[in-house]
Design a protein around this motif. Structure first.
Motif, PDB file in Angstrom:
ATOM      1  N   ILE A 192       0.815  -1.227   0.000  1.00 53.95           N
ATOM      2  CA  ILE A 192       0.000   0.000   0.000  1.00 53.95           C
ATOM      3  C   ILE A 192       0.848   1.277   0.000  1.00 53.95           C
ATOM      4  CG2 ILE A 192      -2.013  -1.098   1.044  1.00 53.95           C
ATOM      5  CD1 ILE A 192      -1.232   0.384   3.679  1.00 53.95           C
ATOM      6  N   PHE A 193       2.139   1.155  -0.330  1.00 53.02           N
ATOM      7  CA  PHE A 193       2.977   2.369  -0.363  1.00 53.02           C
ATOM      8  C   PHE A 193       2.384   3.436  -1.274  1.00 53.02           C
ATOM      9  CE2 PHE A 193       7.323   0.326   0.863  1.00 53.02           C
ATOM     10  CZ  PHE A 193       6.896   0.241   2.171  1.00 53.02           C
ATOM     11  N   LEU A 194       1.754   3.017  -2.359  1.00 58.52           N
ATOM     12  CA  LEU A 194       1.223   4.022  -3.284  1.00 58.52           C
ATOM     13  C   LEU A 194      -0.308   4.098  -3.246  1.00 58.52           C
ATOM     14  CD1 LEU A 194       3.740   3.719  -6.248  1.00 58.52           C
ATOM     15  CD2 LEU A 194       3.685   5.393  -4.400  1.00 58.52           C
ATOM     16  N   ILE A 198      -3.048   7.762   1.132  1.00 57.53           N
ATOM     17  CA  ILE A 198      -2.475   7.074   2.281  1.00 57.53           C
ATOM     18  C   ILE A 198      -2.032   8.079   3.343  1.00 57.53           C
ATOM     19  CG2 ILE A 198      -0.190   6.878   1.171  1.00 57.53           C
ATOM     20  CD1 ILE A 198       0.272   4.333   2.781  1.00 57.53           C
ATOM     21  N   GLN A 199      -1.531   9.239   2.918  1.00 53.61           N
ATOM     22  CA  GLN A 199      -1.042  10.221   3.873  1.00 53.61           C
ATOM     23  C   GLN A 199      -2.196  10.760   4.724  1.00 53.61           C
ATOM     24  OE1 GLN A 199       2.042  10.224   4.094  1.00 53.61           O
ATOM     25  NE2 GLN A 199       2.384  11.862   5.575  1.00 53.61           N
ATOM     26  N   GLU A 223       7.633   2.926   7.041  1.00 46.56           N
ATOM     27  CA  GLU A 223       7.628   2.311   5.708  1.00 46.56           C
ATOM     28  C   GLU A 223       9.052   1.906   5.379  1.00 46.56           C
ATOM     29  OE1 GLU A 223       5.730   5.215   3.085  1.00 46.56           O
ATOM     30  OE2 GLU A 223       4.442   5.648   4.802  1.00 46.56           O
ATOM     31  N   VAL A 229      10.991  -3.721  -3.761  1.00 47.85           N
ATOM     32  CA  VAL A 229       9.844  -2.841  -4.010  1.00 47.85           C
ATOM     33  C   VAL A 229       9.852  -2.334  -5.456  1.00 47.85           C
ATOM     34  CG1 VAL A 229       8.738  -0.652  -3.353  1.00 47.85           C
ATOM     35  CG2 VAL A 229       9.771  -2.098  -1.585  1.00 47.85           C
ATOM     36  N   PHE A 230      11.042  -2.178  -6.012  1.00 48.87           N
ATOM     37  CA  PHE A 230      11.149  -1.474  -7.301  1.00 48.87           C
ATOM     38  C   PHE A 230      11.303  -2.431  -8.492  1.00 48.87           C
ATOM     39  CE2 PHE A 230      12.949   1.156  -3.886  1.00 48.87           C
ATOM     40  CZ  PHE A 230      11.988   2.126  -3.853  1.00 48.87           C
TER      41      PHE A 230
END
Lengths: 230, 230
Positions: A192-194, A198-199, A223, A229-230
Motif C-alpha cells: 500500500i505504499f502508493l 495514504i497520507q 515504511e 519494491v522497485f
C-alpha cells in the motif's frame, strides 16, 4: 450506562414515525425487506464512539443510557434528527429555468441544483416547479430500534477498529503497542505504499487514536523500502 | 575518469554551434548575459549521476572521460543531442484552422497545439501557416563548455544530495545511516506530514538511494504523530 469515548457496536433499524417507512438499517436482511438494500454498503454492527457526533444526535444521546446487549426503541424528535422543516426553503421556479439546469423534473424526484444543493420536486404544473430544499427527513420524528451488541474495552481492539475505519477490513498495517502504552507503532506493508490518500488516512488514524484511545501516546508509521519494491 | 553511478556536480554553458546562441547554462551570470535568465530556476552546480540519462546523451558520455576540476569544450552532434531534423514534421495548415485552436500565429512563435504537441511557426502568408513540429534544437550541433566542479564519494553526502532532489534545499527529514550501511533511516518532520505528493517523493528518494548508492540497504521513513500535531 456508557460514557464519552466508549467504543460501541450497534445494530439498528430506523423508521419514519408517521409512515413506518424504513430509511436506514445496519441489518442486510431488513434493508432488503424495505427495498433500500445498497450493495456498496457494508452491513453489520456499526462502530459508534460516544461523543464523536458521527451519528444522529438523538440516537447518540440515548446510547449513553443503555447497557451492553440491551435493545431499545427510541423516538428522536426532528430537532435531534434531521432538523425542523423551514418553510422558506420551498421555492417556486419556472419550468424553463429548471430545464436549463439540465433537469427534466417530475414529482418526488431528488435533484441536485447547479449551486450543489439537493432538493425534492414537490410538483410540476402550469410551467412552474415547486422545489423543497429541506432535507427529505426534516420535520420527521425518527424511531430507532437499536441494540448495543458489543463494547470494546481493550486499547488494542479499539486501535484495530480505527485502523479498519481508515484502511478497510483487510488493512495492510502491522500494529505493535508498547507495554506502557506510550507508543503505537504501525509497520506499513509495501503493497500500500502508493495507496491513494495514504497520507490523509495515516493522519486521520493517528488523530483518532490520540483523541479517543491513548491521548498521551506517540503514533508512528514506518515504511521500509528495499530493492524488492522497485 | 569516472564510472557508472558516480555523483558529479557540473557547471556548463551550452551553445548552438552554428550561431553561438546560448541555450542553457548553470551559471546565473551567463544566463543574464544571454537574456535567458529564468528567476524560477536554481542556478549553480548541477548534480549528474552517471548512467542515469537525465542529461543530454553526448554530454553524459563525455563526462565519463573527464577528471575532477577539469574543464572541457565538447561538441555534441544532433543524434546525441536533440535528434536529427525530420522534414515530414513540417506541416502546412490553413490560417483558419490555426485560429480555431485559439492561436494568432506570427513567425518564430512557439505554440502548443490542441493535441499537446509543441511547434514553431515558420511563416504566415496567403492564408497558410507553416508549422515545424521538430524540437527547436533538432539538427543542431551543441557546444558545451563544461567543468566538473565536485564529486561526492561519501554515501551520506550522496543520500543528502538525493534528499535535496526530492524534498528541496531545506528538506524536513533527518537522516540516520547505520554503521554497516544496511539501514538508511529518515525521520520525517511533522511540518511536512501533509506535503503534496509526499508519498511519491519518498518512493522516488528510496528508489534513487537503492539504485545509485546502497543497493542492499533498507530505506525506512518514520512519521511520529502525537497530540501536538492536531
Amino acid at each position: 450506562m456508557f460514557k464519552d469515548k466508549d467504543f460501541l457496536y450497534i445494530e439498528y433499524v430506523a423508521k419514519i414515525k408517521d409512515t413506518g417507512e424504513v430509511i436506514d438499517t445496519t441489518i442486510e436482511e431488513e434493508a432488503k425487506k424495505a427495498n433500500i438494500y445498497n450493495p456498496d454498503k457494508k452491513y453489520g454492527p456499526q462502530l459508534v464512539i460516544l461523543g464523536e457526533h458521527r451519528v444522529i444526535k438523538g440516537l447518540e444521546e440515548a446510547l449513553y443510557n443503555m447497557n451492553l446487549n440491551e435493545e431499545k426503541v427510541i423516538e428522536v424528535p426532528p430537532e435531534k434528527a434531521y432538523g425542523e422543516r423551514d418553510p422558506s426553503k420551498v421555492k417556486i421556479l419556472s419550468l424553463g429555468e429548471v430545464k436549463r439546469q439540465g433537469i427534466n423534473p417530475y414529482p418526488n424526484m431528488l435533484v441536485r441544483l447547479q449551486d450543489g444543493s439537493l432538493a425534492t420536486v414537490k410538483s410540476v404544473s402550469g410551467g412552474r416547479v415547486i422545489l423543497d430544499l429541506n432535507h427529505p427527513y426534516a420535520g420527521k420524528t425518527i424511531v430507532y430500534q437499536v441494540k448495543v451488541v458489543k463494547q470494546l474495552t481493550d486499547e488494542k481492539e479499539k486501535i484495530n477498529a480505527l485502523t479498519e475505519r481508515w484502511f478497510g477490513s483487510n488493512p495492510k498495517l502491522t500494529l505493535e503497542l508498547s507495554e506502557d502504552k506510550k507508543s503505537v507503532n504501525f509497520a506499513i506493508s509495501k503493497e500500500i505504499f502508493l495507496l491513494e490518500d495514504i497520507q490523509m488516512r495515516k493522519f486521520m488514524l493517528a488523530k483518532d487514536i490520540i483523541t479517543f484511545v491513548l491521548p498521551e501516546s506517540t503514533v508512528s508509521f514506518v515504511e521500509k523500502y528495499d530493492k524488492s519494491v522497485f
